[in-house]
Motif scaffolding. Structure first.
Motif, mmCIF file in Angstrom:
data_model
loop_
_atom_site.group_PDB
_atom_site.id
_atom_site.type_symbol
_atom_site.label_atom_id
_atom_site.label_comp_id
_atom_site.label_asym_id
_atom_site.label_seq_id
_atom_site.Cartn_x
_atom_site.Cartn_y
_atom_site.Cartn_z
ATOM 1 N N ILE A 1 0.858 -1.184 0.000
ATOM 2 C CA ILE A 1 0.000 0.000 0.000
ATOM 3 C C ILE A 1 0.893 1.232 0.000
ATOM 4 N N THR A 2 0.745 2.049 -1.015
ATOM 5 C CA THR A 2 1.536 3.272 -1.116
ATOM 6 C C THR A 2 0.802 4.401 -0.399
ATOM 7 N N VAL A 3 1.531 5.072 0.463
ATOM 8 C CA VAL A 3 0.980 6.222 1.189
ATOM 9 C C VAL A 3 1.662 7.458 0.613
ATOM 10 N N PRO A 4 1.034 8.146 -0.348
ATOM 11 C CA PRO A 4 1.718 9.244 -1.039
ATOM 12 C C PRO A 4 1.612 10.549 -0.260
ATOM 13 N N LEU A 5 2.286 11.556 -0.792
ATOM 14 C CA LEU A 5 2.132 12.895 -0.250
ATOM 15 C C LEU A 5 0.708 13.373 -0.505
ATOM 16 N N PRO A 6 0.109 14.095 0.411
ATOM 17 C CA PRO A 6 -1.289 14.521 0.223
ATOM 18 C C PRO A 6 -1.426 15.518 -0.922
ATOM 19 N N ASP A 7 -2.563 15.426 -1.631
ATOM 20 C CA ASP A 7 -2.843 16.407 -2.671
ATOM 21 C C ASP A 7 -3.418 17.666 -2.033
ATOM 22 N N VAL A 8 -3.884 18.599 -2.872
ATOM 23 C CA VAL A 8 -4.336 19.875 -2.329
ATOM 24 C C VAL A 8 -5.537 19.690 -1.415
ATOM 25 N N GLY A 9 -6.435 18.747 -1.760
ATOM 26 C CA GLY A 9 -7.572 18.480 -0.888
ATOM 27 C C GLY A 9 -7.140 17.839 0.417
ATOM 28 N N GLY A 10 -6.202 16.903 0.332
ATOM 29 C CA GLY A 10 -5.698 16.272 1.549
ATOM 30 C C GLY A 10 -4.962 17.254 2.440
ATOM 31 N N ARG A 11 -4.231 18.172 1.842
ATOM 32 C CA ARG A 11 -3.516 19.175 2.651
ATOM 33 C C ARG A 11 -4.507 20.066 3.391
ATOM 34 N N LYS A 12 -5.611 20.406 2.732
ATOM 35 C CA LYS A 12 -6.612 21.231 3.406
ATOM 36 C C LYS A 12 -7.214 20.471 4.590
ATOM 37 N N GLU A 13 -7.495 19.172 4.414
ATOM 38 C CA GLU A 13 -8.039 18.380 5.514
ATOM 39 C C GLU A 13 -7.072 18.302 6.690
ATOM 40 N N ILE A 14 -5.814 18.123 6.376
ATOM 41 C CA ILE A 14 -4.807 18.040 7.442
ATOM 42 C C ILE A 14 -4.695 19.378 8.173
ATOM 43 N N LEU A 15 -4.688 20.472 7.421
ATOM 44 C CA LEU A 15 -4.613 21.793 8.048
ATOM 45 C C LEU A 15 -5.837 22.058 8.925
ATOM 46 N N GLU A 16 -6.993 21.641 8.458
ATOM 47 C CA GLU A 16 -8.202 21.826 9.260
ATOM 48 C C GLU A 16 -8.143 21.002 10.548
ATOM 49 N N MET A 17 -7.589 19.797 10.460
ATOM 50 C CA MET A 17 -7.490 18.961 11.659
ATOM 51 C C MET A 17 -6.572 19.608 12.703
ATOM 52 N N TYR A 18 -5.423 20.114 12.243
ATOM 53 C CA TYR A 18 -4.504 20.763 13.186
ATOM 54 C C TYR A 18 -5.042 22.112 13.653
ATOM 55 N N ALA A 19 -5.843 22.777 12.805
ATOM 56 C CA ALA A 19 -6.387 24.085 13.185
ATOM 57 C C ALA A 19 -7.373 23.958 14.340
ATOM 58 N N LYS A 20 -8.025 22.782 14.475
ATOM 59 C CA LYS A 20 -8.968 22.598 15.574
ATOM 60 C C LYS A 20 -8.269 22.604 16.928
ATOM 61 N N LYS A 21 -6.987 22.294 16.932
ATOM 62 C CA LYS A 21 -6.240 22.262 18.184
ATOM 63 C C LYS A 21 -5.621 23.612 18.525
ATOM 64 N N THR A 22 -5.791 24.606 17.651
ATOM 65 C CA THR A 22 -5.258 25.945 17.886
ATOM 66 C C THR A 22 -6.384 26.964 17.738
ATOM 67 N N LYS A 23 -6.028 28.218 17.788
ATOM 68 C CA LYS A 23 -7.004 29.302 17.644
ATOM 69 C C LYS A 23 -6.628 30.123 16.419
ATOM 70 N N LEU A 24 -7.414 29.972 15.341
ATOM 71 C CA LEU A 24 -7.140 30.669 14.093
ATOM 72 C C LEU A 24 -7.962 31.945 14.004
ATOM 73 N N ASP A 25 -7.386 32.911 13.335
ATOM 74 C CA ASP A 25 -8.117 34.148 13.044
ATOM 75 C C ASP A 25 -9.232 33.847 12.027
ATOM 76 N N PRO A 26 -10.399 34.468 12.152
ATOM 77 C CA PRO A 26 -11.496 34.193 11.198
ATOM 78 C C PRO A 26 -11.148 34.504 9.756
ATOM 79 N N ASN A 27 -10.182 35.377 9.511
ATOM 80 C CA ASN A 27 -9.835 35.764 8.139
ATOM 81 C C ASN A 27 -8.842 34.806 7.479
ATOM 82 N N VAL A 28 -8.425 33.765 8.159
ATOM 83 C CA VAL A 28 -7.472 32.815 7.593
ATOM 84 C C VAL A 28 -8.173 31.954 6.551
ATOM 85 N N ASP A 29 -7.593 31.867 5.366
ATOM 86 C CA ASP A 29 -8.135 31.049 4.280
ATOM 87 C C ASP A 29 -7.214 29.837 4.098
ATOM 88 N N LEU A 30 -7.643 28.683 4.572
ATOM 89 C CA LEU A 30 -6.817 27.486 4.485
ATOM 90 C C LEU A 30 -6.718 26.966 3.057
#
Length: 771
Positions: free
Chosen positions: A461-490
């Motif tokens: 099973i190949t686990v590749p680098l995430p594409d643009v959609g996967g990167r957004k999901e990962i950023l959203e997951m980590y963003a839940k553990k921090t406090k982002l400004d409302p104007n941040v566009d992931l």
């Protein structure tokens, strides 16, 4: 009785063991001969030095050896030490310290030699003080050689060295004329060891007519000999004459023997399995079971949806094995997760165990290899034995290439034993039903083919680098553990992080959180996230670097050449940022990122990349002249050459060479000399054509080039949109100017006052036109 030889004025002693034997026989015979209580009292007094003074103790000299093997070595060391001290004492006859050091060491095992040295006329001029006199008197009492004692000679030699005791010694010498030599020795010892008070007491006692000995008789009548009554104890001093060197050698021998014994016992217990039964291996790192994996599920793994889908059937099998075995099918025994570092292979293995809720054993390939032959194979067996007891379960081996590398004939057999054991355990004579082995590696090409065959790791099973959609999901997951400004566009952040793995995205969010905390912000803003991204892509800013105006101007025109060609060339990637702020090893750079995930490149795109790389060198030549061009374009030329060589030797984009692929780092492997010449000519043709296109473009847009360079000097860093507005519309950024000194930075005072434009030639560093 003692043996010595005279050589060149030095007294050298020999046969020390023989002297000890004679002394012991003499002492035994003297103790047998004295049968009356008074005789025993005098003998004990001669051995102890005094009946009345508790300061005098019987020296009990002991030699402690280990199995008796250190006796000979100790005697040799002792003789060497004695010879050294004797040499020093003979060389410094008037130094009482040198004499005392030698005599005190000699007294420990050879008191008769002390008597000979002090009494012999040859050493009459050697220094004697009260310390040496006490040693001499104790040696006389211990050996019983009172006949060699000369009271007048000793008193005279003491008066020469210690004039303060002249009156006491003279008085004692006068009063002790009628005593025997044995009594004189004991009384003299009391005088020297008791000082003036003891001497006065002794004198008063002797004035009453042998008062000293009468006191001894009274002591005998009152309590008997020392040691026969608790009120009159015998004072014993235990002294070990072993030197520091001999003690160290003895200790080293004991430690070595203990180490050998303990190692042998441990190996025996381990071989018989007793160690495991006693819990000796309970903490072994190669057998580690995760205590709680229920908190990790597939929902925690983002950006690798295809890999998660393939692993779902493993979870279903572990939950309900009968569903798969009813038709005679068997699930794969091994799963191999491959892919770049940081893509989530280990997290996927944890998610499988968490979803299936089964025991999860984890280990690393390096934990099986040790210096002992056969230990790796033994640990593999122990790991699978522990897993059998808790099947169905999962064994996860991270970095399996450390233990499963390809076998070679030249390898030692011990290096192959661990891999052979792993092969047998996964698919050997005995079945390991219910055990699923999951391996993870970044180098599948290094694994042995026997390990990759069906029946072992039969699902890859190949686990590749995430594409643009996967990167957004990962950023959203980590963003839940921090406090982002409302104007941040992931979405913008995900598009600008092409090539980032999950670990890189976590690092980006962490760097941004740290930066926001340092700046005192209440939340993570878009500018902070851009700062963290630029730091990862381009390196940290060197804000304290000393940059002259000439160097900054050259760097600005160089980077402006890259940026101008990138904006005006069809097929070039969009500019992400252009800067002349020093970062890492470079003085400036133009960073270009694709708008989306790019899996391949066209001929037009590759030629555009070469044109952008050549833009820096062309800009320097057009503005400053060919003689003033710098070495800052070194990395640009290397990038353009690499692209051209790949086009010719790898991709088949050369009509002269044709559709042929040549291996090797230079693309000339297995090529003839004639073909290599053609390859070099084609590479030069492509780079020259790129140089001409970039030159024509910069000469045509000289005004825009100059405007872009001057703006870089003022703002130091421009975004991709600001660069495009400047080149195409002539619109400058609508924000305050940062640098009003023509691009100069740092403490200019450290530079010489006569600096000239030549300073910009001293290492412009490397710059990157594409990253």
């Amino acid at each position: 009785m003692s043996q010595y030889r005279l050589h060149s004025g030095n007294l050298q002693y020999h046969d020390f063991p023989k002297l000890r034997e004679l002394h012991q026989k003499r002492l035994a015979s003297s103790l047998v001969a004295t049968t009356s209580p008074w005789s025993r009292l005098k003998t004990a007094a001669s051995a102890a030095g005094s009946l009345s003074s508790p300061k005098l103790m019987i020296p009990l000299i002991t030699n402690r050896t280990f199995f008796g093997w250190t006796n000979t070595l100790t005697n040799k060391v002792e003789n060497l030490q004695l010879k050294g001290l004797e040499t020093v004492a003979n060389a410094r006859p008037t130094d009482p310290n040198a004499q005392y050091d030698f005599l005190s060491r000699l007294f420990q095992n050879h008191p008769q030699a002390v008597v000979d040295r002090v009494s012999h006329p040859m050493f009459r001029n050697f220094a004697v003080d009260s310390r040496i006199a006490v040693l001499y008197l104790q040696a006389l009492a211990q050996t019983g050689r009172y006949s060699q004692f000369n009271l007048d000679d000793l008193v005279k030699r003491l008066e020469e060295r210690e004039p303060g005791m002249k009156d006491i010694l003279a008085a004692y010498s006068t009063e002790s004329r009628q005593m025997s030599k044995q009594e004189q020795v004991i009384g003299m010892m009391n005088v020297l060891m008791g000082g003036g008070t003891a001497a006065a007491g002794s004198m008063a006692a002797m004035g009453a007519g042998r008062g000293f000995m009468s006191g001894g008789a009274a002591a005998l009548a009152g309590g008997g000999l020392r040691g026969q009554d608790p009120k009159n104890p015998v004072y014993v001093q235990i002294y070990n004459p072993t030197s520091a060197r001999a003690a160290f050698i003895s200790l080293t021998g004991r430690v070595l023997i203990a180490f050998v014994v303990v190692s042998a016992i441990s190996a025996l217990l381990d071989e018989k399995g007793v160690g495991r039964g006693l819990g000796m291996n309970s903490g072994s790192k190669h057998i580690q079971q995760a205590q709680d994996t229920s908190n990790v599920s597939f929902d925690d793994v983002k950006g690798v949806d295809e890999a998660k889908a393939e692993l779902q059937e493993i979870v279903m099998y572990l939950k309900n094995p009968a569903k798969f075995t009813r038709l005679g099918g068997k699930l794969p025994r091994g799963l191999l997760l491959t892919g770049p570092p940081g893509t989530g292979k280990t997290l996927l293995a944890k998610a499988i165990a968490g979803e299936a809720d089964v025991p999860f054993f984890f280990s690393s390939g390096s934990q099986f290899e040790e210096v002992y032959v056969g230990l790796g194979a033994k640990r593999i067996r122990e790991l699978f034995e522990a897993a059998k007891k808790k099947s169905p379960c999962i064994i996860f081996i991270d970095e399996i290439d450390a233990v499963g590398g390809s076998r070679k004939l030249k390898d030692q057999s011990a290096l192959k034993m661990t891999l052979n054991e792993l092969l047998v355990q996964m698919d050997g004579f005995e079945d390991n039903n219910g055990i699923i082995v999951i391996g993870a590696t970044n180098f599948i090409e290094s694994l042995d083919q026997a390990l990759l065959r069906p029946g072992r790791f039969d699902k890859h099973i190949t686990v590749p680098l995430p594409d643009v959609g996967g990167r957004k999901e990962i950023l959203e997951m980590y963003a839940k553990k921090t406090k982002l400004d409302p104007n941040v566009d992931l979405n913008v952040l995900a598009r600008g992080t092409t090539g980032f793995s999950g670990a890189d995205l976590y690092n980006l969010m962490n760097q941004a959180a740290l930066k926001a905390s340092v700046d005192g912000l209440s939340s993570i803003t878009m500018s902070v996230l851009e700062y963290a991204k630029d730091k990862i892509l381009m390196g940290a800013e060197r804000k304290t670097a000393v940059i002259t105006k000439e160097t900054a101007r050259c760097t600005a025109y160089h980077e402006a050449g890259h940026a101008l060609v990138a904006v005006l060339t069809d097929g070039a990637m969009p500019i992400h940022k252009a800067t002349i702020m020093p970062r890492g090893a470079s003085l400036g750079m133009v960073t270009m990122l694709p708008e989306g995930d790019q899996t391949s490149q066209s001929v037009k795109q590759m030629k555009a990349m070469m044109d952008v790389a050549m833009g820096g060198r062309v800009a320097e030549e057009l503005v400053f002249g060919k003689e003033e061009a710098t070495s800052g374009a070194m990395s640009d030329i290397a990038n353009a050459t690499a692209i051209a060589r790949n086009m010719v030797t790898k991709y088949g984009f050369s009509e002269e060479i044709g559709l042929v692929n040549y291996g090797g780092s230079t693309g000339e492997e297995h090529a003839s000399d004639e073909t290599r010449n053609k390859i070099d000519a084609e590479v030069k043709r492509l780079t020259d054509a790129s140089y001409k296109r970039a030159r024509e473009l910069l000469m045509k847009h000289t005004k825009q080039h100059k405007l872009l360079a001057n703006t870089l000097l003022e703002y130091e860093t421009l975004t991709g949109d600001e660069v495009r507005d400047l080149v195409k519309k002539g619109i400058r950024p609508k924000r305050p100017v940062i640098n009003k000194d023509g691009g100069a930075r740092g403490n200019q005072g450290v530079l010489s006052s006569g600096g000239s434009g030549k300073s910009r030639l001293s290492g412009l560093g490397k710059d990157s036109s594409s990253r």
